[in-house]
Design a protein around this motif. Sequence first.
Motif, PDB file in Angstrom:
ATOM      1  N   ILE A  34       0.854  -1.181   0.000  1.00 23.35           N
ATOM      2  CA  ILE A  34       0.000   0.000   0.000  1.00 23.35           C
ATOM      3  C   ILE A  34       0.892   1.234   0.000  1.00 23.35           C
ATOM      4  CG2 ILE A  34      -0.181   0.284   2.517  1.00 23.35           C
ATOM      5  CD1 ILE A  34      -3.244   0.723   2.063  1.00 23.35           C
ATOM      6  N   GLY A  35       0.346   2.382  -0.393  1.00 24.54           N
ATOM      7  CA  GLY A  35       1.125   3.613  -0.404  1.00 24.54           C
ATOM      8  C   GLY A  35       0.232   4.829  -0.541  1.00 24.54           C
ATOM      9  N   GLN A  36       0.831   5.975  -0.401  1.00 27.62           N
ATOM     10  CA  GLN A  36       0.107   7.239  -0.566  1.00 27.62           C
ATOM     11  C   GLN A  36      -0.314   7.394  -2.027  1.00 27.62           C
ATOM     12  OE1 GLN A  36      -1.067   9.162   1.514  1.00 27.62           O
ATOM     13  NE2 GLN A  36      -1.193  11.260   0.784  1.00 27.62           N
ATOM     14  N   ASN A  37      -1.495   7.992  -2.222  1.00 24.69           N
ATOM     15  CA  ASN A  37      -1.931   8.196  -3.609  1.00 24.69           C
ATOM     16  C   ASN A  37      -0.914   9.064  -4.361  1.00 24.69           C
ATOM     17  OD1 ASN A  37      -3.499  10.277  -1.778  1.00 24.69           O
ATOM     18  ND2 ASN A  37      -3.356  11.265  -3.790  1.00 24.69           N
ATOM     19  N   GLY A  38      -0.806   8.845  -5.660  1.00 28.44           N
ATOM     20  CA  GLY A  38       0.157   9.586  -6.482  1.00 28.44           C
ATOM     21  C   GLY A  38       1.548   9.024  -6.362  1.00 28.44           C
ATOM     22  N   PRO A  39       2.519   9.794  -5.848  1.00 28.62           N
ATOM     23  CA  PRO A  39       3.926   9.365  -5.876  1.00 28.62           C
ATOM     24  C   PRO A  39       4.214   8.098  -5.087  1.00 28.62           C
ATOM     25  CG  PRO A  39       3.652  11.332  -4.516  1.00 28.62           C
ATOM     26  CD  PRO A  39       2.363  11.139  -5.266  1.00 28.62           C
ATOM     27  N   GLY A  40       3.463   7.862  -4.009  1.00 25.66           N
ATOM     28  CA  GLY A  40       3.676   6.626  -3.263  1.00 25.66           C
ATOM     29  C   GLY A  40       3.370   5.406  -4.108  1.00 25.66           C
ATOM     30  N   ILE A  41       2.306   5.467  -4.880  1.00 20.32           N
ATOM     31  CA  ILE A  41       1.918   4.337  -5.729  1.00 20.32           C
ATOM     32  C   ILE A  41       2.795   4.265  -6.977  1.00 20.32           C
ATOM     33  CG2 ILE A  41       0.039   3.299  -7.056  1.00 20.32           C
ATOM     34  CD1 ILE A  41      -0.266   3.127  -3.995  1.00 20.32           C
ATOM     35  N   THR A  42       3.148   5.404  -7.581  1.00 20.64           N
ATOM     36  CA  THR A  42       3.996   5.331  -8.773  1.00 20.64           C
ATOM     37  C   THR A  42       5.367   4.747  -8.445  1.00 20.64           C
ATOM     38  OG1 THR A  42       4.741   7.632  -8.508  1.00 20.64           O
ATOM     39  CG2 THR A  42       2.828   7.256  -9.917  1.00 20.64           C
ATOM     40  N   ASN A  43       5.808   4.872  -7.194  1.00 18.68           N
ATOM     41  CA  ASN A  43       7.075   4.254  -6.808  1.00 18.68           C
ATOM     42  C   ASN A  43       7.039   2.728  -6.886  1.00 18.68           C
ATOM     43  OD1 ASN A  43       8.543   6.557  -6.352  1.00 18.68           O
ATOM     44  ND2 ASN A  43       8.272   6.572  -4.136  1.00 18.68           N
ATOM     45  N   TYR A  44       5.863   2.159  -7.009  1.00 15.24           N
ATOM     46  CA  TYR A  44       5.724   0.703  -7.097  1.00 15.24           C
ATOM     47  C   TYR A  44       5.885   0.162  -8.522  1.00 15.24           C
ATOM     48  CZ  TYR A  44       4.046   0.040  -2.292  1.00 15.24           C
ATOM     49  OH  TYR A  44       3.958  -0.035  -0.924  1.00 15.24           O
ATOM     50  N   VAL A  45       5.944   1.030  -9.503  1.00 18.09           N
ATOM     51  CA  VAL A  45       5.868   0.576 -10.894  1.00 18.09           C
ATOM     52  C   VAL A  45       6.893  -0.516 -11.207  1.00 18.09           C
ATOM     53  CG1 VAL A  45       6.250   1.271 -13.285  1.00 18.09           C
ATOM     54  CG2 VAL A  45       4.787   2.649 -11.819  1.00 18.09           C
ATOM     55  N   THR A  46       8.154  -0.287 -10.885  1.00 18.78           N
ATOM     56  CA  THR A  46       9.197  -1.268 -11.234  1.00 18.78           C
ATOM     57  C   THR A  46       8.979  -2.595 -10.517  1.00 18.78           C
ATOM     58  OG1 THR A  46      10.845   0.438 -11.706  1.00 18.78           O
ATOM     59  CG2 THR A  46      11.670  -1.733 -11.114  1.00 18.78           C
ATOM     60  N   ALA A  47       8.655  -2.540  -9.240  1.00 22.22           N
ATOM     61  CA  ALA A  47       8.462  -3.779  -8.481  1.00 22.22           C
ATOM     62  C   ALA A  47       7.250  -4.556  -8.979  1.00 22.22           C
ATOM     63  CB  ALA A  47       8.317  -3.467  -6.995  1.00 22.22           C
ATOM     64  N   VAL A  48       6.176  -3.851  -9.311  1.00 20.94           N
ATOM     65  CA  VAL A  48       4.975  -4.522  -9.810  1.00 20.94           C
ATOM     66  C   VAL A  48       5.229  -5.115 -11.195  1.00 20.94           C
ATOM     67  CG1 VAL A  48       2.586  -4.150 -10.570  1.00 20.94           C
ATOM     68  CG2 VAL A  48       3.376  -3.193  -8.394  1.00 20.94           C
ATOM     69  N   ALA A  49       5.958  -4.392 -12.055  1.00 19.19           N
ATOM     70  CA  ALA A  49       6.307  -4.935 -13.373  1.00 19.19           C
ATOM     71  C   ALA A  49       7.162  -6.188 -13.227  1.00 19.19           C
ATOM     72  CB  ALA A  49       7.045  -3.882 -14.192  1.00 19.19           C
TER      73      ALA A  49
END
Length: 578
Positions: free
Chosen positions: A71-86
């Motif tokens: 989980i993360g803060q909306n916006g930058p917190g969630i976009t920081n997950y992009v590499t790990a989720v990919a």
Amino acid sequence: MPKMTPSEAMTEVLVQEGVTHVSGILGSAFMDMLDLYPAAGIDFISVRHEQTAGHMEDAYSRLTGKAGVVIGQNGPGITNYVTAVATANMAHTPMVVLSPSAGSISVGWDGFQECDTWNLFKPITKASLRVPHPKRAADILRTAFRAAYAMRGPVLVDIPRDYFYGEIDEDILHPSQYRVAPGGIGNPQHFQAAVDLLRQAKRPVILAGRGVVDAGCVGVIKMLAEFLGAPVATSYMHNDAFPCDHPLWTGPIGYMGSKAAMRILRDADVVLAVGTRLSYFGTLPQDDIHYFHKDLKIVQVDINPMHIAKTHPVAVGLCADAKDASEELLRCLKEAMPPVADLTGVCNRVKSELDTWYAEISQIAGESTLEGRMHPRKALEVVGKFVTENNVIATTDIGNTSSTANSYLRFKNPKRHVATLTFGNTGFAYQAALGAQLACPEDTVLSIAGDGAWGMSLFEVPTAVQYNLPVIATVYNNGAWCAEKKNQVDFYNNRFVGADIWSNSYAKIGEAMGADGYTVNTQADLANALETAKAKRRPAVIEIMTDGNRLAPPFRRDALALPTRFLPKYEHLDKKHF
């Protein structure tokens, strides 16, 4: 129906799914639900960067079989997950990403921390879901778990931040009421075709992949191998898919893998590929060994029909769970033919090929090095032996040293190897190791990363210290991005741009962050540091001083070409001047 808030409803879904912890960085967007976690029995693991939480839960899921939750803060917190989720998406790892978004009444106003993460994550998840109304919060989260397990990958749940609040009526459901465990053997008729092919095979080989580990059927693969007299190779960077102490084990295929495995596979007439999608990169020819030749007949077993024959034409495709299919195949084979009576010949062939390969890599490791620096292979010899003898969980990154580790990581048991796999991002190994340690708190966990990858990971040492995660980080200080440096050697006439990396001391940085630090440059000192770190059970950073001039072959030879230059100012860089 009991009355509750959406936050309570979603938390109860997590409880019913057996979620014991959620990883991320706290934020105001989901604080109403976060406040419930302690009373619900859910720990919140706070990291220094959201990408780490994603890699942690990727590893946690691979080792436990349970979908990790972040989980993360909306916006930058969630976009920081992009590499790990990919990464998790291409590794087929179940994961649920709880993604708060801008408040429903402010969408489209370009407000503070607004980002359309719902669409952003669509290409890198199995599903990107959105809570359309507070009353649907629990239902959508249940759907996310159903999709993550069924489709083997991450699922994003977009939750407008005002939808955590309110008053709803909701039933608390057990997972058995809304999802089923995957399994089954698919079409029984296809098994007869597979049996006919294997019965006629003169030189069968088994290739064991991630599905063998996930399904828990290494034991069945051993029985199949012994019944057929078939050597067993493991798919690229799934070195724990078959025990290295079995006489039919040949090692991993793919880049920097076992030439013994690839030579034996090259000579096969039929390969039984179980629990593997036969990835493009993982089956490319290596060292001019074209081990997936055009005459090879493939029996491929994969639970996802889209993976069968995706990269190689098959003779028979079995869309089925790896364990269920292996058991059914063994049963059918026993009815159709007697077992191979004598395994001596095939075991001797395997041993001979392995001995030849061992001699080859030993000779490379004996090359001279700069004073005070180890050959990276000499370091990996020690680390590999430590991993095998101590049943260690090893996580690997991407890059020169981490890829070379493919030749040295040998496991006697499954669920011991966690690699970055096809997405190939740097910074994975240590972050994943933290998740592996969460999953297996009593085990020794070791990460392998070069200094480039370590620079993307070292900020999480305080996380290891804070949560008492005694991961042993082996950091190969070679002073460069060596995989790319090799490309500049081979294709750009030793013109190094951006290849160098400087650090004073990674071990001392680790110590400053609360870990134990060791700096070594001999095999004896490295072996001693590993044993000491294992005994102390504290976060440790072992900095191994290796020679950055000892480089592995190009990682992506297929994607590079010698340079051509047309403008006069760049003419001296043209390939004709090499």
